[in-house]
Design a protein around this motif. Structure first.
Motif, PDB file in Angstrom:
ATOM      1  N   VAL A 389       0.854  -1.191   0.000  1.00  0.00           N
ATOM      2  CA  VAL A 389       0.000   0.000   0.000  1.00  0.00           C
ATOM      3  C   VAL A 389       0.889   1.239   0.000  1.00  0.00           C
ATOM      4  CG1 VAL A 389      -1.704   1.342   1.297  1.00  0.00           C
ATOM      5  CG2 VAL A 389      -1.893  -1.156   1.164  1.00  0.00           C
ATOM      6  N   CYS A 407      -3.116   0.510  -3.899  1.00  0.00           N
ATOM      7  CA  CYS A 407      -2.693  -0.886  -3.694  1.00  0.00           C
ATOM      8  C   CYS A 407      -1.914  -1.368  -4.920  1.00  0.00           C
ATOM      9  CB  CYS A 407      -3.909  -1.788  -3.456  1.00  0.00           C
ATOM     10  SG  CYS A 407      -3.471  -3.508  -3.068  1.00  0.00           S
ATOM     11  N   ILE A 417      -9.151  -6.038  -6.006  1.00  0.00           N
ATOM     12  CA  ILE A 417      -8.588  -5.406  -4.814  1.00  0.00           C
ATOM     13  C   ILE A 417      -9.707  -5.053  -3.840  1.00  0.00           C
ATOM     14  CG2 ILE A 417      -7.168  -3.530  -3.920  1.00  0.00           C
ATOM     15  CD1 ILE A 417      -5.680  -5.483  -5.766  1.00  0.00           C
ATOM     16  N   TRP A 419     -10.363  -3.370   0.311  1.00  0.00           N
ATOM     17  CA  TRP A 419      -9.709  -2.591   1.370  1.00  0.00           C
ATOM     18  C   TRP A 419     -10.331  -2.909   2.723  1.00  0.00           C
ATOM     19  CZ3 TRP A 419      -5.419   0.311   0.655  1.00  0.00           C
ATOM     20  CH2 TRP A 419      -5.069   0.622  -0.670  1.00  0.00           C
ATOM     21  N   CYS A 447      -4.754  -3.774   2.035  1.00  0.00           N
ATOM     22  CA  CYS A 447      -5.535  -4.209   0.865  1.00  0.00           C
ATOM     23  C   CYS A 447      -5.322  -5.705   0.648  1.00  0.00           C
ATOM     24  CB  CYS A 447      -5.156  -3.412  -0.391  1.00  0.00           C
ATOM     25  SG  CYS A 447      -3.463  -3.669  -0.977  1.00  0.00           S
ATOM     26  N   SER A 458      -1.623  -7.119   1.847  1.00  0.00           N
ATOM     27  CA  SER A 458      -0.479  -6.232   2.051  1.00  0.00           C
ATOM     28  C   SER A 458      -0.195  -6.111   3.545  1.00  0.00           C
ATOM     29  CB  SER A 458      -0.784  -4.843   1.488  1.00  0.00           C
ATOM     30  OG  SER A 458      -1.763  -4.191   2.292  1.00  0.00           O
TER      31      SER A 458
END
Length: 560
Positions: A389, A407, A417, A419, A447, A458
């Motif tokens: 990120v 991301c 993707i 979040w 993400c 991430s």
């Protein structure tokens, strides 16, 4: 039949007869078989057993090739035999030997000799070894259509039962047309011409080759060397006949022309093939042997095949094959983009990775030219990786700012993707934007990248939203000093919510412009309405005023 000879000093006749009568009992050597016919360069086993009187001790055993000497030589010490002779027997009863790589010079008689602690013995009549070569008997020349018989001959009848193998031009004949040691060629063809040899199955030795010639009509190619696409080529048919024959030309089985001379101008690869002429008159006809026109040309029809069905996943083994039509055969090189990556018709990538994705092509080149294939694309599928990120912008994030989170993810096919703030889903898409950010938006964000092959999160990033003081309020703390009416004071404490925390506080008495105190706490020694003001680097905010009176002071004390 066995015969024994004992070597000893002369003795009186009557004593010799007595000794012979005693010592010959129980002595003997037996060979099986006693005559061996072996093929040149083969290995020979001479089976042998021996006996001697009870109580005698064997001191030495050996084989020899002579019986004339008082002490015949040991073959294992003879340089011509030492590397080829192996004694397989023992010092009790078995005297068998193996003689390897026999030659014609090895043809002779061989005898076994043994020595005891009391006497010596040599076994007669020995083993007769005859080593034979192979010879092919064949007529030197035959006419096409004749029948011919070839014979594989040896100087003696091989001891081991033999199965004969035939060769033409050093290649084994796959058609089994042999009868015992004979090869019968019925209605001989021009293809049957060549050098014939024979061998015995299981042995390496092959007879000298004998040439068999077949008379036939012949074709001459006018010119020598390579025939290159675009050249002019002339074929000439030679034939002996009376009366003179009519000549016809055939490519394969197709009629292509007449006359003794057949010309092809501007020859192409399509003209490659086998040509023959037919000579015919009123007495018969005869075809020539076929001649091959081998047309040289540069590469063409170059293309790449991928030996892989469906999607290519990371870790798969992928094989690319370059097909090319050229003469002579071309050298193949492989390129990824413009970078050389390998040679040969087959290019293999084991455990393919995403780095191997790209466009590949092969180049086919010979001395007459070169050609590239069209490109093929290797699209390697793999789950998300390198997920991270990025916060768009740097420095402090202040309440009211607009913040964008991006991301980054490497995957094939591209990933979806999502979040999360903490463990709570908050949005989708590669970019997540927060306009007019507030303190409630502070927290850890990450993400998730997901495609059909897998998913990966991430690391979390923290949004720390800065804001000026708010919810500023005053609370009252009473500190007693002595009696209630004498020396009592009221302490006011200022509280606020801010980021970073407020460190500066000012106190004011209502309707007065100047501050009456500072710090988070303030001691009110007189009646009135007081308020505080909290400060950080982003601004300040004041509290509501609180009233401090004598009555309030007393009530506060009573209820504290």
């Amino acid at each position: 039949m066995l015969m024994s000879v004992r070597m000893a000093p002369p003795l009186p006749l009557i004593f010799l007869l007595m000794i012979h009568g005693v010592s010959s009992a129980g002595w003997g050597v037996s060979y099986s078989p006693s005559h061996i016919c072996a093929l040149k360069n083969s290995s020979v086993i001479m089976n042998c057993t021996y006996t001697y009187p009870t109580g005698y001790q064997i001191m030495k055993v050996f084989w020899t090739k002579t019986k004339d000497n008082v002490e015949p030589p040991d073959l294992s010490k003879d340089p011509e035999y030492s590397q080829r002779l192996q004694y397989l027997g023992d010092k009790q009863q078995n005297c068998t030997i193996r003689l390897s790589h026999v030659t014609l010079k090895d043809s002779r008689k061989y005898y076994f000799r043994f020595i005891t602690n009391k006497d010596k013995w040599i076994g007669y009549p020995g083993v007769t070894l005859t080593v034979t070569d192979l010879q092919v008997e064949s007529p030197e020349r035959v006419t096409e259509g004749d029948s011919v018989r070839l014979t594989c001959k040896s100087s003696c009848t091989l001891t081991d039962r033999a199965t004969f193998i035939w060769y033409r031009n050093s290649q084994p004949l796959t058609e089994r047309r042999d009868r015992n040691n004979e090869l019968l060629l019925q209605s001989v063809r021009r293809e049957d011409a060549g050098r014939y040899s024979c061998a015995v199955h299981g042995h390496n030795h092959i007879s000298p080759a004998v040439q068999l010639n077949v008379t036939y009509v012949s074709v001459l190619i006018n010119g020598s060397g390579e025939i290159v696409s675009g050249d002019s080529v002339t074929l000439i048919c030679s034939s002996n006949s009376n009366p003179p024959a009519e000549i016809s030309w055939f490519k394969g089985g197709t009629f292509v022309g007449s006359g003794r001379i057949f010309n092809i101008s501007k020859i192409s690869s399509d003209d490659s093939g086998e040509y023959k002429c037919r000579s015919i008159n009123e007495h018969g006809e005869k075809y020539s042997d076929a001649v091959t026109l081998n047309i040289m040309y540069p590469p063409r029809s170059v293309y790449v095949s991928i030996i892989q069905s469906g999607q290519i996943w990371m870790g798969d083994s992928v094989t690319l094959i370059c097909s090319s039509n050229s003469n002579p055969p071309a050298e193949i090189s492989w390129f990824k983009g413009r970078t050389f990556v390998g040679s040969g018709r087959i290019f293999n990538i084991s455990k393919i990775s995403s780095d191997d994705s790209g466009e590949y092509k092969c180049r086919s080149i010979n001395e007459h030219g070169e050609k590239y294939s069209d490109t093929v694309t290797l699209n390697v599928m793999y789950p998300p990786r390198n997920v991270s990120v990025l916060i768009n912008g740097s420095g402090e994030i202040v309440s009211g700012d607009s913040v964008t989170l991006i991301c980054s993810s490497d995957s094939n096919p591209p990933a979806e993707i999502s979040w999360f703030k903490g463990g709570t889903f908050v949005g989708s898409g590669r970019i997540y934007s927060i306009s007019k950010i507030g303190s409630d938006d502070s927290g850890e964000y990450k993400c998730r990248s997901r495609n059909k092959h897998g998913e990966k999160y991430s690391d979390a990033v923290t949004l720390n939203v800065m804001y000026l003081p708010r919810s500023v309020s005053v609370s009252i703390s009473i500190i007693q000093s002595g009696q209630i009416w004498a020396g009592g004071s009221v302490t006011l404490i200022c509280s606020s919510d801010s980021n970073p925390p407020a460190l500066n506080f000012s106190w004011f008495k209502e309707n007065e412009s100047s501050a009456v105190g500072s710090g988070q706490s303030f001691s009110a020694l007189q009646s009135g309405r007081f308020y505080c003001q909290a400060h950080n680097q982003h601004g300040s905010q004041r509290s509501d005023a609180v009233t401090v009176t004598g009555e309030a002071f007393i009530n506060t004390l009573l209820h504290s």
